[in-house]
Design a protein around this motif. Structure first.
Motif, PDB file in Angstrom:
ATOM      1  N   VAL A 198      -7.540  10.481   1.804  1.00 14.88           N
ATOM      2  CA  VAL A 198      -6.626   9.379   1.535  1.00 14.88           C
ATOM      3  C   VAL A 198      -5.914   9.021   2.840  1.00 14.88           C
ATOM      4  CG1 VAL A 198      -4.680   8.548   0.185  1.00 14.88           C
ATOM      5  CG2 VAL A 198      -6.327  10.125  -0.837  1.00 14.88           C
TER       6      VAL A 198
ATOM      7  N   ASP B 255      -5.296   2.204   2.807  1.00  7.09           N
ATOM      8  CA  ASP B 255      -4.579   1.011   2.359  1.00  7.09           C
ATOM      9  C   ASP B 255      -4.640  -0.131   3.360  1.00  7.09           C
ATOM     10  OD1 ASP B 255      -3.819   2.262   0.008  1.00  7.09           O
ATOM     11  OD2 ASP B 255      -1.943   3.026   0.860  1.00  7.09           O
TER      12      ASP B 255
ATOM     13  N   ASP C  45      -6.732   1.993  -9.460  1.00  5.26           N
ATOM     14  CA  ASP C  45      -8.014   2.573  -9.041  1.00  5.26           C
ATOM     15  C   ASP C  45      -7.950   4.092  -8.861  1.00  5.26           C
ATOM     16  OD1 ASP C  45      -9.292   0.100  -8.927  1.00  5.26           O
ATOM     17  OD2 ASP C  45      -8.722  -0.241  -6.835  1.00  5.26           O
ATOM     18  N   TRP C  46      -6.757   4.615  -8.537  1.00  7.17           N
ATOM     19  CA  TRP C  46      -6.671   6.008  -8.100  1.00  7.17           C
ATOM     20  C   TRP C  46      -7.069   7.033  -9.158  1.00  7.17           C
ATOM     21  CZ3 TRP C  46      -6.997   7.111  -3.311  1.00  7.17           C
ATOM     22  CH2 TRP C  46      -6.511   6.215  -2.344  1.00  7.17           C
TER      23      TRP C  46
ATOM     24  N   VAL D 163      -9.819   9.974  -8.022  1.00  7.49           N
ATOM     25  CA  VAL D 163      -9.552  11.406  -7.880  1.00  7.49           C
ATOM     26  C   VAL D 163     -10.240  12.233  -8.955  1.00  7.49           C
ATOM     27  CG1 VAL D 163      -7.317  10.911  -6.821  1.00  7.49           C
ATOM     28  CG2 VAL D 163      -7.436  11.434  -9.259  1.00  7.49           C
TER      29      VAL D 163
ATOM     30  N   HIS E 202       3.087   7.927  -3.024  1.00 10.65           N
ATOM     31  CA  HIS E 202       1.806   7.210  -3.015  1.00 10.65           C
ATOM     32  C   HIS E 202       1.048   7.476  -4.321  1.00 10.65           C
ATOM     33  CE1 HIS E 202      -2.248   5.967  -1.734  1.00 10.65           C
ATOM     34  NE2 HIS E 202      -1.599   5.198  -0.876  1.00 10.65           N
TER      35      HIS E 202
ATOM     36  N   SER F   7      -1.965   7.866  -5.091  1.00 13.14           N
ATOM     37  CA  SER F   7      -3.063   8.843  -5.054  1.00 13.14           C
ATOM     38  C   SER F   7      -2.572  10.238  -5.392  1.00 13.14           C
ATOM     39  CB  SER F   7      -3.720   8.851  -3.674  1.00 13.14           C
ATOM     40  OG  SER F   7      -2.792   9.274  -2.676  1.00 13.14           O
TER      41      SER F   7
ATOM     42  N   ALA G 247      -1.836  10.490  -9.113  1.00 11.11           N
ATOM     43  CA  ALA G 247      -3.090  10.549  -9.857  1.00 11.11           C
ATOM     44  C   ALA G 247      -3.740  11.919  -9.742  1.00 11.11           C
ATOM     45  CB  ALA G 247      -4.043   9.463  -9.354  1.00 11.11           C
TER      46      ALA G 247
END
Length: 444
Positions: free
Chosen positions: A9, A34, A59-60, A64, A80, A82, A85
């Motif tokens: 990431v 990003d 989307d995350w 993951v 963040h 990500s 998630a």
């Protein structure tokens, strides 16, 4: 996604180095960023790695799900999507330190702390080299640890360990771990002060009987977290295994150097010297090597550098000071007597409470407030000392020179990041220094 897959990431310096290593080792990897630049796109194409651009928060969860682990870029905000998630999916989050330790078993000497990390890391490395021990500096530098281990020359690595990396380390255990100090910082990245503190404390979370922990006796937070396992070595200005006493630096009963011999005798610099000696000697350096490096050490750019003097006023570049804790230490070190320092402070606040700057007020003649945080700086010192707000570094240098008197010190020690006016603290310090030199050169 494959259970063997690692998800990177952010695809900047550290994760690019991670990606190269993973590809060379035949490990499947995918990257997401990003705001990728052209360099990132070219490297991903050369490596045959998918680079997912600007994933949305939605989307995350799917990204993951099913991957073996997530490797965040250092400095990725804890907010963040990500990371949220990954937590929800139960997917491990790991750091480059974890990977480097899996791939290489040479000793690492890790240094963390709010202030002084780079100085202590580089000085400890110089002490080890002077003792005949080849080392490489890595981590929160231009060379990530996963890149440094590609070199077969060093017998150990001296690692600048930022909270950004430590926070996500799951198994990293340095051979020597030093925690220099603690003060609020990086609250634009960490969710809270408690989170930042926990990231620092992670340095010692996996100590065992073989590890050595270097503890600052003068910092109550560091002392509170000192390990009760393994070997503990202490340093402090007044007390510790490494200490300053009688105008000299000591390890036990052995003198390392007289303070008068050192190029940078400020109190916080002495603490850095003691910490570096503690780290280096824990890693195998001898006293003669430590002494040789101490006597040769002239300091780092933008850290309490004397730029010049005009009409009895000294001008210092301390642009690297981006926390109130660092600013107060700098002001105390230059003030020959109370009220004989002019402080240039401000910039882009990193989410910090700037009110602790007021602790330096009794040492100040005046304050010149700069950048986005100028109103906050002005508020901190309201009623404590005169404050002038300026709109450029040119105005700041001019105002500080006009305010100062013979015997004073003018100090650029911003207590904030530089990214409102400049691309880096180095650019900010260079501009200040250039303006000071021009002023001195143009004076009668």
């Amino acid at each position: 996604m494959s259970r063997e897959l690692l998800l990177l990431v952010g695809f900047a310096v550290t994760n690019r180095a991670v990606c190269v290593q993973l590809v060379e080792r035949g490990r499947p990897v995918v990257a997401a960023d990003d705001a990728p630049d052209d360099h990132a796109r070219r490297l991903a194409a050369e490596l045959g790695v998918d680079l997912l651009e600007r994933p949305s928060p939605e989307d995350w969860p799917s990204l993951v799900a099913g991957v073996q682990a997530v490797v965040p870029t250092p400095g990725l905000p804890e907010s963040h999507p990500s990371l949220g998630a990954a937590a929800a999916a139960g997917t491990p989050v790991i750091s480059e330190f974890d990977l480097a330790q899996r791939w290489d078993d040479r000793p690492t000497l890790a240094v963390t702390g709010t202030n002084g990390k780079t100085t202590v890391t580089l000085l400890a490395a110089a002490m080890l080299e002077a003792s005949g021990i080849p080392v490489t500096v890595a981590g929160n530098t231009e060379t990530p640890l996963v890149e440094a281990i590609r070199d077969s020359r060093p017998s150990a690595f001296v690692v600048e360990a930022s909270s950004f990396r430590l926070a996500h380390s799951r198994c990293y255990r340095p051979t020597v771990g030093a925690w220099l100090n603690f003060a609020p910082d990086h609250l634009d990245v960490h969710a809270s002060l408690d989170s930042y503190r926990a990231a620092k404390a992670a340095l010692w979370s996996r100590v065992d009987e073989k590890t050595i922990s270097v503890v600052n006796r003068d910092d109550p937070v560091v002392v509170e977290y000192a390990p009760d396992r393994g070997r503990v070595v202490t340093f402090g200005l007044d007390d510790g295994d490494f200490r300053a006493s009688g105008g000299a630096l000591w390890v036990g009963s052995e003198k390392l150097a007289d303070v008068a011999e050192l190029h940078r005798p400020h109190p916080h610099e002495l603490a850095n010297c003691l910490a570096a000696a503690a780290v280096a000697m824990a890693g195998g350096a001898h006293a003669d090597g430590a002494r040789a490096a101490l006597l040769a050490w002239t300091g780092l750019p933008h850290r309490m550098v004397l730029v010049g003097e005009r009409d009895g006023v000294r001008f210092f570049d301390d642009s690297k000071a981006t926390t109130p804790h660092a600013v107060c230490a700098a002001v105390r070190s230059v003030g020959q007597s109370p009220g004989q320092a002019v402080l240039i402070a401000g910039g882009r606040n990193k989410g910090l409470d700037l009110r602790p700057l007021a602790e330096a007020a009794d040492q100040l003649r005046s304050v010149v407030a700069i950048g986005e945080a100028a109103p906050e700086v002005q508020q901190v010192f309201a009623g404590l000392c005169p404050v002038v707000v300026v709109e450029s570094m040119e105005e700041a240098v001019s105002a500080a020179a006009e305010t100062s008197l013979e015997g004073d010190a003018v100090l650029l020690s911003p207590g904030c990041a530089s990214f409102d006016w400049y691309g880096s603290y180095a650019e900010r310090g260079d501009h200040f220094s250039r303006l000071v030199r021009e002023m001195i050169g143009g004076s009668p």
